[in-house]
Design an enzyme around this catalytic site. Sequence first.
Site, short mmCIF file in Angstrom:
data_model
loop_
_atom_site.label_atom_id
_atom_site.label_comp_id
_atom_site.label_asym_id
_atom_site.label_seq_id
_atom_site.Cartn_x
_atom_site.Cartn_y
_atom_site.Cartn_z
N SER A 51 0.77 -1.17 -0.20
CA SER A 51 0.08 -0.15 -0.10
C SER A 51 0.82 1.36 0.07
CB SER A 51 -1.00 0.00 1.37
OG SER A 51 -0.04 -0.16 2.41
N GLU A 52 1.97 1.02 0.56
CA GLU A 52 2.79 2.27 0.59
C GLU A 52 4.37 1.63 0.46
OE1 GLU A 52 0.00 5.27 2.73
OE2 GLU A 52 1.01 3.70 3.60
N THR A 53 5.11 2.20 -0.22
CA THR A 53 6.93 2.18 -0.15
C THR A 53 7.24 3.46 -0.06
OG1 THR A 53 6.79 0.41 -1.67
CG2 THR A 53 8.76 1.32 -1.55
#
Length: 232
Positions: A51-53
């Site tokens: 969902s996030e990097t």
Amino acid sequence: MTVPESDGAQIEVVRVFTDPAGRFGNPLGIARYSAVENADHQALAARVGFSETVVVHDPDPATERVKMRIYTPKVELPFAGHPSVGTAWWLNDQRHPVKIIDVPAGPVEVATTDGITWARARAEWAPNFEFHQFEDAAAIATLDPADFPEGKHYCWGWTDEPRGAVRARMFAPAMGVPEDQATGAAAIRLTALLTRGLNITQGEGSQIFTEWDSDGWARVGGRVVADHPIVV
């Protein structure tokens, strides 16, 4: 010149907002800037698929600050809670602790107390979500991501209102995230909406804690554990 992907770059992985036993939580990919400097960071985040990097610069030990950029599979975010908490924990685990993470939205104060890592930010830094309150919190478990084909939706209900206990799920296809297991930014938005601290159980069992400051700031916190790194 940038390249669309970064073959061979190691991405560190932590799970943010776990339960006390280290279960559940939301995976976060952490890329060192020096390893992906010439890569297309947005394409890299899409390839990682979390969902996030985040892309994190080397911390400055003199100021105890670090610069960070945040990417979903589709868009860059000016601020997000789960990456801020996860990166603060990871840097501390790497013996490079910081007090401030500088993201495009502004300076995020971070600290760890009694096993909980906290990030302090303004609610307006977080993306806008459409909030759906359920009178019967048990009904939230029956929702299907396919019911939310677009936008950013946070579905929540009280499980113990006097104690600030909430059950929640989040669906954000607009961000390339059909369902998010733990969403710190939405937790901050809900905290600002209700002007009180919360104990949120999201997704399969992730746990998120928040505190409200009357001057418009909120803190979001949780437990973090290391997971296995990946190579992309």
